[in-house]
Design an enzyme around this catalytic site. Structure first.
Site, PDB file in Angstrom:
ATOM      1  N   CYS A  99       0.846  -1.192   0.000  1.00 33.95           N
ATOM      2  CA  CYS A  99       0.000   0.000   0.000  1.00 33.95           C
ATOM      3  C   CYS A  99       0.881   1.240   0.000  1.00 33.95           C
ATOM      4  O   CYS A  99       1.851   1.305   0.758  1.00 33.95           O
ATOM      5  CB  CYS A  99      -0.908  -0.020   1.235  1.00 33.95           C
ATOM      6  SG  CYS A  99      -2.029   1.387   1.318  1.00 33.95           S
ATOM      7  N   HIS A 141      -8.993  -3.744  -2.355  1.00 35.48           N
ATOM      8  CA  HIS A 141      -7.987  -2.965  -1.618  1.00 35.48           C
ATOM      9  C   HIS A 141      -8.345  -1.477  -1.667  1.00 35.48           C
ATOM     10  O   HIS A 141      -8.359  -0.794  -0.632  1.00 35.48           O
ATOM     11  CB  HIS A 141      -6.607  -3.214  -2.225  1.00 35.48           C
ATOM     12  CG  HIS A 141      -5.499  -2.427  -1.588  1.00 35.48           C
ATOM     13  ND1 HIS A 141      -4.446  -3.016  -0.924  1.00 35.48           N
ATOM     14  CD2 HIS A 141      -5.270  -1.079  -1.511  1.00 35.48           C
ATOM     15  CE1 HIS A 141      -3.647  -2.079  -0.454  1.00 35.48           C
ATOM     16  NE2 HIS A 141      -4.103  -0.895  -0.806  1.00 35.48           N
ATOM     17  N   GLU A 142      -8.656  -0.982  -2.872  1.00 32.96           N
ATOM     18  CA  GLU A 142      -8.963   0.446  -3.034  1.00 32.96           C
ATOM     19  C   GLU A 142     -10.198   0.847  -2.258  1.00 32.96           C
ATOM     20  O   GLU A 142     -10.217   1.858  -1.564  1.00 32.96           O
ATOM     21  CB  GLU A 142      -9.169   0.794  -4.510  1.00 32.96           C
ATOM     22  CG  GLU A 142      -7.930   0.937  -5.326  1.00 32.96           C
ATOM     23  CD  GLU A 142      -6.795   1.580  -4.600  1.00 32.96           C
ATOM     24  OE1 GLU A 142      -7.014   2.530  -3.810  1.00 32.96           O
ATOM     25  OE2 GLU A 142      -5.671   1.125  -4.774  1.00 32.96           O
ATOM     26  N   HIS A 145     -10.093   1.513   1.404  1.00 33.88           N
ATOM     27  CA  HIS A 145      -9.606   2.833   1.825  1.00 33.88           C
ATOM     28  C   HIS A 145     -10.770   3.795   2.084  1.00 33.88           C
ATOM     29  O   HIS A 145     -10.651   4.707   2.903  1.00 33.88           O
ATOM     30  CB  HIS A 145      -8.693   3.430   0.751  1.00 33.88           C
ATOM     31  CG  HIS A 145      -7.282   2.930   0.799  1.00 33.88           C
ATOM     32  ND1 HIS A 145      -6.452   3.128   1.883  1.00 33.88           N
ATOM     33  CD2 HIS A 145      -6.540   2.257  -0.109  1.00 33.88           C
ATOM     34  CE1 HIS A 145      -5.258   2.593   1.627  1.00 33.88           C
ATOM     35  NE2 HIS A 145      -5.288   2.052   0.433  1.00 33.88           N
TER      36      HIS A 145
END
Ligand code: NI
Length: 191
Positions: A99, A141-142, A145
């Site tokens: 990351c 993953h994105e 956030h």
């Protein structure tokens, strides 16, 4: 376009649940997206979420076209606002992730193998895709956030977490493939 500074783990904005994008197509949104692409390229990522540059809004960009190894997916350059992810089944798989907000580290993370994701692009057009594997991992993953979640919070085994050179050394070669039976090692998610 201006590359922005990527916030690092510990900054409170990375822990916030981001606000929805209320209006697509605005000049401000286009300018923000241009900065995100620039920042992503500057840092060598394949994805970036707006909170990583200090903007707590539900917006991510990602894509992987150049220098793609033949065993990895190609992901079209994508702008996604207000994304919704729906797993298509119960299957999970482990893969390596890094990351931009946790620089220098790498960890093995369990994600849904197959997902559908929906949202709007920068001009309000609907995006609705069913993807799997590497592409699905990048999107998960994105979008994490946007909910204040870093990949470390998805890890189930911290013996599989460490600095990138040490982890590459430790898991280089065939032993890596057999140990975790994943094909992401050649191109870990960096986003
Ligand atoms: Ni990230």
């Amino acid at each position: 376009m201006t590359a922005q500074c990527v916030l690092r783990m510990g900054h409170p904005i990375l822990l916030q649940v981001a606000e929805p994008i209320s209006e697509p197509g605005t000049d401000a949104l286009h300018a923000l997206i241009a900065d995100m692409w620039e920042t992503m390229a500057e840092y060598g990522g394949i994805g970036l979420a707006a909170p990583q540059i200090g903007i707590s809004q539900r917006l991510v960009v990602f894509g992987l076209e150049e220098d793609t190894p033949p065993d990895a997916d190609t992901i079209p350059p994508t702008v996604l606002t207000n994304p919704v992810i729906t797993p298509l089944d119960d299957e999970m798989e482990h893969g390596w992730e890094a990351c931009l907000s946790v620089p220098g580290m790498r960890g093995l993370v369990s994600r849904h193998t197959r997902i559908r994701y929906t949202g709007l692009d920068e001009n309000g057009a609907v995006i609705d895709r069913q993807v799997e594997g590497y592409h699905a991992r990048v999107v998960q993953h994105e979008c994490d956030h946007l909910d204040g979640i870093l990949y470390l919070q998805r890890m189930d085994d911290f013996t599989q977490f460490g600095f990138e050179p040490e982890m590459t050394e430790r898991f280089s070669g065939a032993s890596m493939q057999s140990e975790e039976d994943n094909d992401n090692e050649a191109h870990p998610v960096v986003a």
